[in-house]
Scaffold this motif. Structure first.
Motif, PDB file in Angstrom:
ATOM      1  N   THR A 181    -151.810 -35.697 -28.894  1.00 20.14           N
ATOM      2  CA  THR A 181    -150.862 -34.943 -28.077  1.00 20.14           C
ATOM      3  C   THR A 181    -149.651 -35.820 -27.801  1.00 20.14           C
ATOM      4  O   THR A 181    -149.797 -36.999 -27.471  1.00 20.14           O
ATOM      5  CB  THR A 181    -151.497 -34.539 -26.727  1.00 20.14           C
ATOM      6  OG1 THR A 181    -152.657 -33.766 -26.983  1.00 20.14           O
ATOM      7  CG2 THR A 181    -150.545 -33.717 -25.895  1.00 20.14           C
ATOM      8  N   LEU A 182    -148.455 -35.245 -27.935  1.00 18.60           N
ATOM      9  CA  LEU A 182    -147.218 -35.959 -27.677  1.00 18.60           C
ATOM     10  C   LEU A 182    -146.494 -35.295 -26.514  1.00 18.60           C
ATOM     11  O   LEU A 182    -146.343 -34.068 -26.485  1.00 18.60           O
ATOM     12  CB  LEU A 182    -146.321 -35.933 -28.915  1.00 18.60           C
ATOM     13  CG  LEU A 182    -144.965 -36.622 -28.778  1.00 18.60           C
ATOM     14  CD1 LEU A 182    -145.143 -38.125 -28.585  1.00 18.60           C
ATOM     15  CD2 LEU A 182    -144.108 -36.343 -30.003  1.00 18.60           C
ATOM     16  N   GLN A 183    -146.066 -36.109 -25.545  1.00 23.57           N
ATOM     17  CA  GLN A 183    -145.276 -35.622 -24.417  1.00 23.57           C
ATOM     18  C   GLN A 183    -143.946 -36.363 -24.431  1.00 23.57           C
ATOM     19  O   GLN A 183    -143.897 -37.559 -24.732  1.00 23.57           O
ATOM     20  CB  GLN A 183    -145.991 -35.889 -23.094  1.00 23.57           C
ATOM     21  CG  GLN A 183    -147.296 -35.149 -22.962  1.00 23.57           C
ATOM     22  CD  GLN A 183    -148.030 -35.552 -21.698  1.00 23.57           C
ATOM     23  OE1 GLN A 183    -148.229 -36.732 -21.452  1.00 23.57           O
ATOM     24  NE2 GLN A 183    -148.408 -34.569 -20.905  1.00 23.57           N
ATOM     25  N   LEU A 184    -142.861 -35.641 -24.094  1.00 21.14           N
ATOM     26  CA  LEU A 184    -141.522 -36.225 -24.089  1.00 21.14           C
ATOM     27  C   LEU A 184    -140.769 -35.846 -22.824  1.00 21.14           C
ATOM     28  O   LEU A 184    -141.009 -34.785 -22.249  1.00 21.14           O
ATOM     29  CB  LEU A 184    -140.717 -35.723 -25.291  1.00 21.14           C
ATOM     30  CG  LEU A 184    -141.254 -36.054 -26.670  1.00 21.14           C
ATOM     31  CD1 LEU A 184    -140.511 -35.262 -27.723  1.00 21.14           C
ATOM     32  CD2 LEU A 184    -141.134 -37.534 -26.931  1.00 21.14           C
ATOM     33  N   ALA A 185    -139.860 -36.718 -22.420  1.00 17.58           N
ATOM     34  CA  ALA A 185    -138.951 -36.429 -21.310  1.00 17.58           C
ATOM     35  C   ALA A 185    -137.614 -37.065 -21.655  1.00 17.58           C
ATOM     36  O   ALA A 185    -137.562 -38.102 -22.306  1.00 17.58           O
ATOM     37  CB  ALA A 185    -139.495 -37.002 -20.011  1.00 17.58           C
ATOM     38  N   VAL A 186    -136.528 -36.437 -21.205  1.00 24.67           N
ATOM     39  CA  VAL A 186    -135.187 -36.967 -21.489  1.00 24.67           C
ATOM     40  C   VAL A 186    -134.419 -37.204 -20.200  1.00 24.67           C
ATOM     41  O   VAL A 186    -134.812 -36.748 -19.129  1.00 24.67           O
ATOM     42  CB  VAL A 186    -134.360 -36.024 -22.396  1.00 24.67           C
ATOM     43  CG1 VAL A 186    -134.888 -35.997 -23.787  1.00 24.67           C
ATOM     44  CG2 VAL A 186    -134.268 -34.638 -21.813  1.00 24.67           C
ATOM     45  N   THR A 187    -133.304 -37.888 -20.354  1.00 28.85           N
ATOM     46  CA  THR A 187    -132.399 -38.169 -19.257  1.00 28.85           C
ATOM     47  C   THR A 187    -132.091 -36.884 -18.489  1.00 28.85           C
ATOM     48  O   THR A 187    -131.885 -35.828 -19.096  1.00 28.85           O
ATOM     49  CB  THR A 187    -131.072 -38.748 -19.811  1.00 28.85           C
ATOM     50  OG1 THR A 187    -131.373 -39.829 -20.683  1.00 28.85           O
ATOM     51  CG2 THR A 187    -130.153 -39.194 -18.710  1.00 28.85           C
ATOM     52  N   LYS A 188    -132.049 -36.989 -17.172  1.00 33.58           N
ATOM     53  CA  LYS A 188    -131.739 -35.838 -16.316  1.00 33.58           C
ATOM     54  C   LYS A 188    -130.420 -35.205 -16.759  1.00 33.58           C
ATOM     55  O   LYS A 188    -129.471 -35.906 -17.115  1.00 33.58           O
ATOM     56  CB  LYS A 188    -131.647 -36.303 -14.867  1.00 33.58           C
ATOM     57  CG  LYS A 188    -131.541 -35.204 -13.876  1.00 33.58           C
ATOM     58  CD  LYS A 188    -131.597 -35.755 -12.467  1.00 33.58           C
ATOM     59  CE  LYS A 188    -131.542 -34.626 -11.465  1.00 33.58           C
ATOM     60  NZ  LYS A 188    -131.654 -35.124 -10.096  1.00 33.58           N
ATOM     61  N   GLY A 189    -130.369 -33.903 -16.763  1.00 28.23           N
ATOM     62  CA  GLY A 189    -129.180 -33.185 -17.191  1.00 28.23           C
ATOM     63  C   GLY A 189    -129.316 -32.582 -18.575  1.00 28.23           C
ATOM     64  O   GLY A 189    -128.534 -31.728 -18.963  1.00 28.23           O
ATOM     65  N   TYR A 190    -130.297 -33.041 -19.334  1.00 24.70           N
ATOM     66  CA  TYR A 190    -130.580 -32.489 -20.665  1.00 24.70           C
ATOM     67  C   TYR A 190    -131.914 -31.753 -20.607  1.00 24.70           C
ATOM     68  O   TYR A 190    -132.735 -32.006 -19.740  1.00 24.70           O
ATOM     69  CB  TYR A 190    -130.655 -33.601 -21.716  1.00 24.70           C
ATOM     70  CG  TYR A 190    -129.438 -34.472 -21.763  1.00 24.70           C
ATOM     71  CD1 TYR A 190    -128.202 -33.965 -22.129  1.00 24.70           C
ATOM     72  CD2 TYR A 190    -129.523 -35.818 -21.443  1.00 24.70           C
ATOM     73  CE1 TYR A 190    -127.072 -34.777 -22.172  1.00 24.70           C
ATOM     74  CE2 TYR A 190    -128.402 -36.633 -21.486  1.00 24.70           C
ATOM     75  CZ  TYR A 190    -127.187 -36.111 -21.844  1.00 24.70           C
ATOM     76  OH  TYR A 190    -126.082 -36.913 -21.884  1.00 24.70           O
ATOM     77  N   THR A 191    -132.127 -30.853 -21.552  1.00 21.37           N
ATOM     78  CA  THR A 191    -133.405 -30.148 -21.607  1.00 21.37           C
ATOM     79  C   THR A 191    -134.005 -30.256 -23.002  1.00 21.37           C
ATOM     80  O   THR A 191    -133.288 -30.348 -23.997  1.00 21.37           O
ATOM     81  CB  THR A 191    -133.251 -28.651 -21.243  1.00 21.37           C
ATOM     82  OG1 THR A 191    -132.313 -28.050 -22.130  1.00 21.37           O
ATOM     83  CG2 THR A 191    -132.788 -28.471 -19.813  1.00 21.37           C
ATOM     84  N   LEU A 192    -135.330 -30.247 -23.021  1.00 19.23           N
ATOM     85  CA  LEU A 192    -136.088 -30.313 -24.275  1.00 19.23           C
ATOM     86  C   LEU A 192    -136.872 -29.034 -24.467  1.00 19.23           C
ATOM     87  O   LEU A 192    -137.383 -28.459 -23.500  1.00 19.23           O
ATOM     88  CB  LEU A 192    -137.118 -31.444 -24.218  1.00 19.23           C
ATOM     89  CG  LEU A 192    -136.667 -32.858 -24.441  1.00 19.23           C
ATOM     90  CD1 LEU A 192    -137.832 -33.800 -24.229  1.00 19.23           C
ATOM     91  CD2 LEU A 192    -136.114 -33.031 -25.832  1.00 19.23           C
ATOM     92  N   LYS A 193    -136.994 -28.625 -25.703  1.00 14.28           N
ATOM     93  CA  LYS A 193    -137.913 -27.550 -26.053  1.00 14.28           C
ATOM     94  C   LYS A 193    -138.768 -28.075 -27.196  1.00 14.28           C
ATOM     95  O   LYS A 193    -138.244 -28.435 -28.253  1.00 14.28           O
ATOM     96  CB  LYS A 193    -137.184 -26.288 -26.478  1.00 14.28           C
ATOM     97  CG  LYS A 193    -138.157 -25.178 -26.831  1.00 14.28           C
ATOM     98  CD  LYS A 193    -137.474 -23.900 -27.228  1.00 14.28           C
ATOM     99  CE  LYS A 193    -138.538 -22.879 -27.557  1.00 14.28           C
ATOM    100  NZ  LYS A 193    -137.981 -21.674 -28.120  1.00 14.28           N
ATOM    101  N   LEU A 194    -140.070 -28.156 -26.967  1.00 14.19           N
ATOM    102  CA  LEU A 194    -140.991 -28.637 -27.984  1.00 14.19           C
ATOM    103  C   LEU A 194    -141.716 -27.454 -28.605  1.00 14.19           C
ATOM    104  O   LEU A 194    -142.325 -26.653 -27.899  1.00 14.19           O
ATOM    105  CB  LEU A 194    -142.031 -29.585 -27.371  1.00 14.19           C
ATOM    106  CG  LEU A 194    -141.587 -31.021 -27.136  1.00 14.19           C
ATOM    107  CD1 LEU A 194    -140.537 -31.100 -26.056  1.00 14.19           C
ATOM    108  CD2 LEU A 194    -142.778 -31.866 -26.772  1.00 14.19           C
ATOM    109  N   GLU A 195    -141.609 -27.333 -29.915  1.00 13.31           N
ATOM    110  CA  GLU A 195    -142.367 -26.318 -30.642  1.00 13.31           C
ATOM    111  C   GLU A 195    -143.812 -26.824 -30.765  1.00 13.31           C
ATOM    112  O   GLU A 195    -144.065 -28.027 -30.637  1.00 13.31           O
ATOM    113  CB  GLU A 195    -141.759 -26.101 -32.030  1.00 13.31           C
ATOM    114  CG  GLU A 195    -140.318 -25.624 -32.005  1.00 13.31           C
ATOM    115  CD  GLU A 195    -140.149 -24.235 -31.456  1.00 13.31           C
ATOM    116  OE1 GLU A 195    -141.075 -23.408 -31.612  1.00 13.31           O
ATOM    117  OE2 GLU A 195    -139.083 -23.964 -30.867  1.00 13.31           O
ATOM    118  N   PRO A 196    -144.762 -25.944 -31.021  1.00 12.33           N
ATOM    119  CA  PRO A 196    -146.161 -26.391 -31.167  1.00 12.33           C
ATOM    120  C   PRO A 196    -146.330 -27.400 -32.307  1.00 12.33           C
ATOM    121  O   PRO A 196    -145.628 -27.339 -33.319  1.00 12.33           O
ATOM    122  CB  PRO A 196    -146.920 -25.097 -31.479  1.00 12.33           C
ATOM    123  CG  PRO A 196    -146.048 -24.004 -30.956  1.00 12.33           C
ATOM    124  CD  PRO A 196    -144.638 -24.501 -31.125  1.00 12.33           C
TER     125      PRO A 196
END
Length: 79
Positions: free
Chosen positions: A6-21
Motif C-alpha cells: 500500500t502506498l500513501q502520499l501527501a503534498v505541500t498544503k495548497g495542492y491536492t492529490l488524486k490517487l487512482e487504484p
C-alpha cells in the motif's frame, strides 16, 4: 514475493492529490512487471513543479514480516 503493498502520499498544503487504484497489491519474486498507480497532482501553476514537496509511506509484507518505509521528495523535478 511482496504482498499487501500500500502506498500513501501527501503534498505541500495548497495542492491536492488524486490517487487512482493500484494495479495490484502483490509483487512476485523477480517479476518483470510492477505495481502501478496513477497519481494526479492539482493546483500547481505551470513552471512551479519544483516547489511541490511530497511525503510518501509504503507498507508491505516481506518474508511474513510487516514492514513500513517513509520518506520525502523535496522537489518533483518537473517545471
Amino acid at each position: 514475493p511482496v504482498s499487501e503493498f500500500t502506498l500513501q502520499l501527501a503534498v505541500t498544503k495548497g495542492y491536492t492529490l488524486k490517487l487512482e487504484p493500484q494495479s495490484g497489491r502483490t509483487l512476485a519474486a523477480q517479476a518483470g512487471n510492477a505495481i502501478t498507480q496513477t497519481i494526479r497532482l492539482n493546483g500547481v501553476e505551470r513552471g512551479k513543479g519544483n516547489a511541490v514537496k511530497m511525503r510518501w509511506r509504503a507498507s508491505y509484507v516481506l518474508d511474513a514480516e510487516k514492514r513500513e518505509e517513509q520518506g520525502e521528495i523535496q522537489s518533483l523535478g518537473v517545471a
